[in-house]
Scaffold this active site. Structure first.
Site, short mmCIF file in Angstrom:
data_model
loop_
_atom_site.label_atom_id
_atom_site.label_comp_id
_atom_site.label_asym_id
_atom_site.label_seq_id
_atom_site.Cartn_x
_atom_site.Cartn_y
_atom_site.Cartn_z
N ARG A 81 -14.53 4.50 -0.02
CA ARG A 81 -14.14 3.49 1.04
C ARG A 81 -15.05 3.62 2.35
NH1 ARG A 81 -9.58 3.77 5.79
NH2 ARG A 81 -10.15 1.83 6.53
N HIS A 111 -13.82 -2.08 11.16
CA HIS A 111 -13.34 -0.87 11.56
C HIS A 111 -13.65 -0.54 12.84
CE1 HIS A 111 -12.08 3.50 9.82
NE2 HIS A 111 -12.12 3.41 11.12
N GLU A 115 -6.32 -0.40 10.80
CA GLU A 115 -5.72 0.36 11.96
C GLU A 115 -5.82 -0.58 13.26
OE1 GLU A 115 -6.46 4.28 13.02
OE2 GLU A 115 -5.83 4.97 11.06
N ASN A 125 -2.95 4.61 6.13
CA ASN A 125 -3.54 5.72 6.78
C ASN A 125 -2.38 6.73 7.71
OD1 ASN A 125 -6.04 4.61 6.39
ND2 ASN A 125 -6.58 4.34 8.62
N TYR A 129 -1.59 10.84 8.88
CA TYR A 129 -2.11 12.12 8.92
C TYR A 129 -1.13 13.14 9.31
CZ TYR A 129 -6.78 10.21 9.51
OH TYR A 129 -8.09 9.49 9.02
N GLU A 186 -6.71 6.76 4.47
CA GLU A 186 -6.99 7.85 4.95
C GLU A 186 -5.77 9.01 5.15
OE1 GLU A 186 -8.44 7.26 9.10
OE2 GLU A 186 -9.51 5.34 8.55
#
Length: 496
Positions: free
Chosen positions: A99, A144, A190, A321, A323, A394
């Site tokens: 990606r 992005h 995002e 995404n 984390y 991500e």
């Protein structure tokens, strides 16, 4: 956070992660995609090569005081010139997908869509061809965060609906130029971070914070419409012939309620509305979440009927995404630092009752290792949005840059190995729960330019020596993925 709840959460997780079964590639469906990810401004470099025009990040990073170590993305890891080397790395590690994002100003230097930069078209076609030659699927993100600078300066960038039109032209050009070889498209990465960090806190390009009570919501609105326009163009003009799919990437921490009382549970749900619902509710339900309408009133733009029709089901998959996770509680007088968080009436903390942190700390101030949170996010998406296809686009953690420790210590990233093992175990459990998860992209292939943090943080599976010719060195986490994906044995940093 009550001790009983802490015990319950930890027991539930330990039952999954401490299973005697050693998770392997074979535990995931055969069609499940394992890939690795980067973004253009963070890895490409070549900021003035090949006819590229400047982006808002080129300008922002050259503004004194905006990047904590005074660095820029002018060269970063120089993937513009070294993409073949990096694709060889992807192949060596066993990933089957890459990606990456296209720099809009490398295709249209002024952003306006009037003059195509054919050198930029060739560059990305060369990358795509090199990936396909090695059996690696190209997964392209159109945006992005690196808006062409001319659009910011001439019409106000994402604050102006003209940018929606220009994005549609750019997207159609990419579909026409690369779509016969690319089967998975992402429109925008995002949009929440662009809206909040670009137009509220001002820590990201274009660095605006003067009108933080209104601009983030207008920016988000225009990004949603840009996504919908691009998706409509793809479906109406290209999908039947090219056979690909198109989606939007959202980011979301899991907000674990601080307690089991109703106020804290409602606060956690509200936090999800301001993360996921802000972008997904208009697509699935036709409008922003009610909690946002209640708190923002006229500051939240309205959709016309035509907008609603365009947005309706305008994605084939959700890119997530994720984390980390933190606790969220109700706070009528929130002490959060900016309007975006204050308006939510929440407090966000990272400690259990008694001061113990929710998970081991990574380098970034916000990032804790909390693998059970990703399972909860995936199950929430499945329940709220009728179980759509989801790709984890991500997932990863960072280390501090350290120019004192010897190289072999920097390469032995034990915590990152534990992070990936645990998060993949939680994703596997979400699949067993019934969540429609189709793939996983580790962040990131390489240490790179980490936005306003410059080169002070390292997210890569591959260590990049920024002081000695940008040499690439595989970390322990890279070798772990190599073993996981290929099924071989790894001893002392070498594959047997």
């Amino acid at each position: 956070m009550g001790l009983e709840k802490k015990k319950k959460v930890e027991e539930e997780w330990n039952n999954i992660y401490n299973s005697k079964h050693q998770l392997s590639r074979a535990d995931f469906p055969s069609h499940f995609v394992f890939g690795v990810a980067t973004s253009a401004y963070q890895v490409e470099g070549g900021s003035k090569d090949g006819g590229k025009g400047p982006s808002i990040w080129d300008s922002f990073s050259h503004t004194q005081g905006k990047i904590c170590d005074g660095s820029t993305g002018d060269v970063t890891v120089d993937q513009y010139h070294r993409y073949k080397e990096d694709i060889d790395l992807i192949s060596k590690l066993g990933f089957k997908a890459y990606r990456f994002s296209i720099s809009w100003s490398r295709i249209f230097p002024d952003g306006l869509g009037t003059k195509i930069n054919h050198e930029g078209i060739k560059y990305y076609n060369d990358i795509i061809d090199a990936l396909l030659e090695r059996g690696i699927e190209p997964c392209i993100t159109l945006y992005h965060w690196d808006l062409p600078l001319n659009l910011e300066e001439s019409c106000g960038g994402w604050l102006d609906e003209q940018t929606v039109k220009y994005f549609a032209i750019y997207a159609e050009t990419c579909f026409g130029s690369f779509g016969n070889k690319v089967k998975r498209w992402i429109t925008i990465n995002e949009p929440l971070q662009t809206a909040v960090n670009g137009y509220c806190t001002g820590i990201h390009a274009p660095g605006r914070s003067e009108s933080s009570s209104t601009e983030p919501f207008l920016v988000a609105h225009n990004q949603l419409l840009a996504h919908a326009e691009a998706a409509s163009i793809y479906r109406n003009k290209f999908k039947d012939e090219q056979g690909g799919e198109i989606g939007l990437v959202v980011d979301c921490e899991w907000p674990e309620p601080l307690s089991d009382n109703l106020e804290d549970k409602a606060a956690a749900t509200r936090r999800l509305d301001f993360q996921l619902g802000w972008y997904l509710d208009p697509i699935f339900f036709g409008d922003y979440p009610e909690s946002m309408r209640e708190r923002l009133g006229d500051r939240l733009p309205k959709f016309s009927q035509q907008d609603r029709e365009l947005l309706k089901h305008s994605l084939d998959f959700i890119g997530l995404n994720h984390y980390t996770s933190r606790f969220v509680g109700h706070a009528a007088n929130s002490l959060e630092e900016n309007d975006f968080y204050k308006i939510q009436d929440v407090e966000i903390i990272a400690e259990w009752e008694g001061g113990e942190v929710i998970g081991e700390k990574a380098a970034s101030s916000w990032l804790y290792v909390v693998p059970w949170g990703i399972r909860k996010v995936l199950n929430y998406i499945a329940e709220r949005y009728d179980n759509p296809p989801v790709y984890i686009t991500e997932n990863g953690m960072d280390d501090e840059d350290d120019d004192v420790s010897p190289l072999h210590e920097m390469l032995d990233d034990k915590l990152r190995v534990s992070y990936f093992k645990a998060y993949l175990a939680a994703i596997h459990q979400a699949i067993l729960d019934g969540a429609n998860v189709r793939g996983y992209f580790a962040w990131s292939l390489l240490d790179n330019f980490e936005w306003n943090l410059g080169y002070t943080k390292r997210f890569g599976l591959t260590y990049v020596d920024f002081k000695n010719g940008l040499t690439r060195h595989l970390k322990s986490s890279a070798y772990w993925f190599m073993r996981f994906l290929k099924g071989g044995q790894v001893k002392h940093g070498k594959e047997d």
